[in-house]
Write a protein that holds these residues in place. Structure first.
Motif, mmCIF file in Angstrom:
data_model
loop_
_atom_site.group_PDB
_atom_site.id
_atom_site.type_symbol
_atom_site.label_atom_id
_atom_site.label_comp_id
_atom_site.label_asym_id
_atom_site.label_seq_id
_atom_site.Cartn_x
_atom_site.Cartn_y
_atom_site.Cartn_z
ATOM 1 N N LEU A 8 0.826 -1.205 0.000
ATOM 2 C CA LEU A 8 0.000 0.000 0.000
ATOM 3 C C LEU A 8 0.865 1.263 0.000
ATOM 4 O O LEU A 8 0.604 2.205 -0.738
ATOM 5 N N ALA A 9 1.930 1.242 0.827
ATOM 6 C CA ALA A 9 2.839 2.389 0.869
ATOM 7 C C ALA A 9 3.493 2.583 -0.497
ATOM 8 O O ALA A 9 3.641 3.708 -0.975
ATOM 9 N N LEU A 11 2.213 1.737 -3.385
ATOM 10 C CA LEU A 11 1.192 2.260 -4.300
ATOM 11 C C LEU A 11 1.047 3.773 -4.158
ATOM 12 O O LEU A 11 0.847 4.482 -5.129
ATOM 13 N N MET A 12 1.165 4.228 -2.912
ATOM 14 C CA MET A 12 1.024 5.659 -2.674
ATOM 15 C C MET A 12 2.189 6.439 -3.258
ATOM 16 O O MET A 12 2.058 7.599 -3.630
ATOM 17 N N LEU B 7 -3.446 0.164 8.503
ATOM 18 C CA LEU B 7 -4.043 -0.307 7.257
ATOM 19 C C LEU B 7 -5.240 0.562 6.877
ATOM 20 O O LEU B 7 -5.391 0.974 5.721
ATOM 21 N N LEU B 10 -4.002 3.949 5.654
ATOM 22 C CA LEU B 10 -3.438 3.842 4.305
ATOM 23 C C LEU B 10 -4.540 3.683 3.263
ATOM 24 O O LEU B 10 -4.506 4.312 2.202
ATOM 25 N N LEU B 14 -5.532 6.220 0.199
ATOM 26 C CA LEU B 14 -5.607 5.822 -1.214
ATOM 27 C C LEU B 14 -6.903 6.296 -1.870
ATOM 28 O O LEU B 14 -6.955 6.545 -3.062
ATOM 29 N N CYS B 17 -7.044 9.496 -4.110
ATOM 30 C CA CYS B 17 -6.340 9.561 -5.401
ATOM 31 C C CYS B 17 -7.311 9.632 -6.576
ATOM 32 O O CYS B 17 -7.006 9.162 -7.662
#
Lengths: 166, 71
Positions: A8-9, A11-12, B7, B10, B14, B17
């Protein structure tokens, strides 16, 4: 769990990729030519110093840089470097006809790849318009120049001649 | 617990975006003349001249200060 967090990190961070930098191998560059029914690739120019220039007809500084690059090319060819130097431009107009109209006004003799979908600047992560990459005979990026201002031709001439002398 | 919280944060980050900025080579339409604030500088200058002459606000629109309005 940790793997998922790392993913996830990652992807960011994906949106913050850096431009192709000095010392890196130039990414693959190929496509159809704008003015001719044929294609061209950077690989074909291996062994030559190549100035790769990303431009578009709507970009103000490009109106200045194209005629300057053409003069520079003619000058370097006349100075005895026809087989050692080439300019490979990549046009990014969404409508290639716009670029053709521009070139009728400011004709250039060097090859231009037409890339209306913006496939190649993504590969090079072009930071601004125009951006030029100077690539040596081994395909390594040796100099990157962003934008084009009055007097920049001299910077290009110096960088190219330095590379030709090596 | 902490990991679940990270989690969640995060994942929430996301979701932000949804819009991606235009790339430098995608600005062709923005560079069109019709997209400029003042597509015709000469006409804009004339309009401004009429405006500050009539309104007696020498210095033009959008600028502080007065004037004699005599031009």
């Amino acid at each position: 769990m940790m793997r998922l967090l790392t993913l996830l990190a990652g992807l960011m961070l994906a949106g913050t990729a850096m431009a192709v930098d000095v010392g890196q191998l130039a990414p693959k560059l190929d496509g159809p030519r704008l003015m001719y029914e044929q294609s061209i690739s950077l690989d074909e120019l291996k062994g030559k110093v190549v100035l790769v220039d990303f431009w578009a007809s709507w970009c103000g500084p490009c109106k200045m840089s194209l005629p300057e690059f053409e003069t520079l090319k003619q000058e370097l060819v006349a100075a005895g470097n026809p087989d050692r130097f080439e300019i490979l431009a990549v046009n990014l107009d969404e409508q290639p006809e716009d670029a053709k109209r521009f070139l009728r006004r400011y004709p250039v003799s060097y090859p231009i790849i037409s890339d209306p979908e913006g496939r190649l600047p993504t590969r090079y992560n072009v930071p601004t318009m125009p951006t030029s990459f100077l690539i040596d005979g081994d395909g390594v990026v040796r100099w990157v120049h962003e934008g084009f201002r009055n007097g920049d031709t001299e910077l290009f001439r110096t960088a190219i001649l330095k590379l030709l002398e090596q | 617990m902490i990991q679940r919280l990270i989690l969640l944060v995060l994942l929430l980050a996301l979701t932000a975006c949804s819009t991606t900025p235009l790339k430098p080579w995608e600005r062709g339409h923005l560079a069109e003349r019709s997209m400029a604030w003042e597509p015709d500088p000469l006409a804009a200058q004339l309009d401004e001249h009429v405006y500050f002459s009539k309104e007696a606000s020498s210095g033009g629109a959008g600028t502080g200060g007065g004037g004699c309005g005599c031009n």
